[in-house]
Write a protein that holds these residues in place. Sequence first.
Motif, short mmCIF file in Angstrom:
data_model
loop_
_atom_site.label_atom_id
_atom_site.label_comp_id
_atom_site.label_asym_id
_atom_site.label_seq_id
_atom_site.Cartn_x
_atom_site.Cartn_y
_atom_site.Cartn_z
N MET C 1 1.04 -1.16 0.42
CA MET C 1 -0.31 0.06 -0.17
C MET C 1 0.55 1.33 0.03
N LEU C 51 -13.27 8.55 6.33
CA LEU C 51 -14.98 7.71 6.00
C LEU C 51 -15.62 8.09 5.23
N TYR C 111 -9.97 -10.31 15.18
CA TYR C 111 -8.74 -10.16 14.70
C TYR C 111 -8.54 -11.35 13.43
N ILE C 114 -10.84 -10.27 11.10
CA ILE C 114 -10.77 -9.32 9.70
C ILE C 114 -10.03 -8.81 9.23
N TYR C 115 -8.53 -9.46 9.59
CA TYR C 115 -7.25 -9.26 9.32
C TYR C 115 -7.03 -8.76 7.62
N LEU C 117 -9.80 -8.65 5.37
CA LEU C 117 -11.11 -8.24 5.13
C LEU C 117 -10.59 -7.43 3.54
N PHE C 119 -14.10 -6.93 1.10
CA PHE C 119 -14.59 -6.71 0.10
C PHE C 119 -15.17 -6.19 -1.17
N SER C 121 -15.18 -3.80 -2.56
CA SER C 121 -16.59 -2.23 -3.69
C SER C 121 -16.27 -1.40 -4.06
N THR C 122 -17.26 -0.62 -5.33
CA THR C 122 -16.90 0.09 -5.64
C THR C 122 -17.64 1.72 -4.55
N VAL C 124 -18.33 5.09 -3.27
CA VAL C 124 -19.43 5.76 -3.06
C VAL C 124 -19.31 7.58 -2.41
#
Lengths: 620, 104, 175
Positions: C1, C51, C111, C114-115, C117, C119, C121-122, C124
């Motif tokens: 990243m 966010l 954890y 989720i670590y 995770l 999705f 997604s696009t 919004v």
Amino acid sequence: MENAWLIPLFPLLSFLVLLLFGKRLKEASAYVGILLTLASLVFSVIVLVARLTDATFKAEADWLQIGDLQLTVGFEVNQLNALMLVIVSLVSFLVHTYSKGYMHGDERFPVFYAYLGLFTFAMLGLVLSPNLLQTYIFWELVGVGSFLLIGFYFNKESAKAAAKKAFIMTRIGDVGLLIGMILLFWQTGSFEYDEIFASVHAGEVSGTMITLTSILIFIGAVGKSGQFPLHTWLPDAMEGPTPVSALIHAATMVAAGVYLVATMFPLFAASDTAMSTVAIVGAFTAIFAATIGLTQTDIKRVLAYSTVSQLGYMMLALGAAGYVAGVFHLMTHAFFKALLFLAAGSVIHAVHTQDIEKMGGLWKKLSFTAPLFLIGTLAISGVPLFSGFFSKDEILIAAWANGNYVLFWLAVIAAFFTAFYMFRLFFMVFAGKERSDMKKVHESPFTMTGPMIVLGILAVVSGYVNTPWFGTFLGDWLVDGNEALGHGHIEGPAWIMIVATVVSLAGIYLAYLMYSKKTLARDWFTSRAPTLYSIVVNKYFIDEIYNSTFVYATKAVSLFLRFIELFLVEGLVKSVTGIVKGLGKTGSKLQSGQVQTYSTVAFVGLAVLLIIFALTGGYF
Amino acid sequence: MNGVPVSAYLALALILFCIGLYGALTKRNTIIVLISIELMLNAVNINLITFSKMGIAPSITGQIFAVFVIAVAAAEVAVGIAILLALYRNRKTVNIDEMNELKH
Amino acid sequence: MTFSGEFLAFILLALVAISGGVLLLNLTKVVHMVVALVFTFISIAGIYILLSAEFLAVVQVLIYSGAISIIMLFGIMLTKHNDEEEATAKGGKWRKAFLLLGVLAFGAVFYAGIYNLDFGSTPVALHENNAEQIGISLFSDYVIPFELMSVLLLVAFVGAIVLSKKDEEKEGEKE
């Protein structure tokens, strides 16, 4: 006769009434008891008179139906039952009357009468029973009545112990009876006397089984009638009030054993072994108890041992096939022994001691009691013309005719002893110098002397219903229509009567020499055989032997069981309670009221579930 | 446009939630317990908003729910503090382990 | 990243938030604990901005950092305001350890979930006219919950007044 079942209900009514209203009636409760037993007596006499001419009456009703088995209840009036009814209700009535004077002033007066009612009910029910099961029920009820009455003075430690002892000792016998009864039922499929005898007669029961059952039933009789080796409770039972001794431990309850053997006579007669067992035990008890009676100094204990001895006689008679002789002696004995006990009670009432060493010279003071006591003594000693003479004579003849010569001579010696110790008792109490401390002695009230007079008359005349001189009316009637019971009269050599007379007179003369004229020192015998004397005076140490064997063994077993109880059972229980307690404590610690603790527990539980969920990767 | 992965936000929310939980269950002062619960609610809000932006079906609904949560939390704090004060007047303490009256 | 500015901001805010939480657990004075938590609340507001929830960020600052913290401080002052966390009772230590294990296990399990995770997604456009979007949604789709919420707040308001009437404090009025 159809209403014979009413006879036991009168004393039961008396018992119930006194139980409920005794406290209010106080001493008036005596009248309730006396009147109701009088009603019993009247009915009994009517029944007896009717039975003299009519046939045996029997009535039954179904009680229980268990599969194919049918148990019945009912009543039967045969010769023996009718005779017993009269004996029991008569003695009971007289004792009720007598007790009004004797128990006067006792604070549990109504209770005493209630118990007397219960006992009389049980005894009358017993003699009316047509089957073994009913007999057994009343048999135990009689035991309960006896227990209550012996322990009547329950404040006294010895009375409590005596009551318990009587109950337990007779229970031992009862177990035998119960087993015998059940065996018989198994073998014959019935508790009915008639059916049992019929199947025995038809040979459906094996000889061994007959012997076994009859000996087991005899064990029951041994317990109840105080035969050796279960005799020790009877002398101790003298802790009860004297009228009770007269009623229970002389005339009726102890006779129940003899009655049972007499009722079951056809069964016994089918086995020679059983018969000779009965005869041997009877004869041994007769002489055994007589020797102990020689040495006792308590007026009631002497009479108690003489009772044991006389019951032995009856057993001997039955065992020697002398059915009539046994029943006859049962009847005469009931009268003269009740008389003796009541007279002894009167003496005790007057001088407030039971120790004959402390008595003497009471002849003039007790102008009613003394002659009556003399009559009883003469009767039991077998002096001619008194009732005991005839019945004892019958027994001796039966023993001789049966061929048991050893037993015959034992019985003769026992008769000698009987005469001796009874007159020893008589002379020590009534003859000799007046004691200075006996000044205030006075005669008992009429309620006490009245019954004694009636019994005195009966003690003289009751022998004449069955004599070799005027006809054997009783014997013929008793065995009428029943060959299994043997002959009404057994002819014996005439010399037996002479021997019996000589022996009893010799006994009386010896007692006269030793205790009245004192030409013969009292310790003439004891000083010569001190060991023997000490054995006899301690009743052959039977109690001690029982204590060191049966009682000791029982105690050892019970101690062992107690340890099991303490460590095993208790341990189990304690650990169970401990676990529960521990869990509870932990639980209650969690219930601290701390919200945070609660939520911690809940959350950690959730976490654990989550972990399991994560590790297993799904729904468990 | 964003370099921060969804798991980072969720991990932050998880850490804050755990801290809040631990505080709520160990602190003795009732005010701190209440405020720890607020922290846990905040952690939940972070999650809601994260999913509203980067969830399977991103939409404004997550934020709407966060608004509701904040409103409920505010009401809860108001009542909680009122109860606390009433208790304090009676018991002269704010220690949660002394408030075990319901046990009896 | 990539080491973008957004990521830097996230790390910073997250650190402040967590350290505020840790201080909450470790400080001894109650007032300090509340103040430490204020930092956490503010940094959470920053996270909301990241966010794309600007409206909520403002609400967070207003309600949490403002109202709730102030109520807490009032609450502390009206009770034993210089109270300190005492040493825990005998059973407490054991319980704490137990709880810590549980919390760690809980954290670990989640954890693990989720670590990794994503999705995928696009995105919004939530950040454009954020308040407007919320308003439209709230008054179209969620009118009934919104009205119920007003009732809830009224009840809480009245309840708080009733409960603390004797002191005549108005801590329930803030909302």
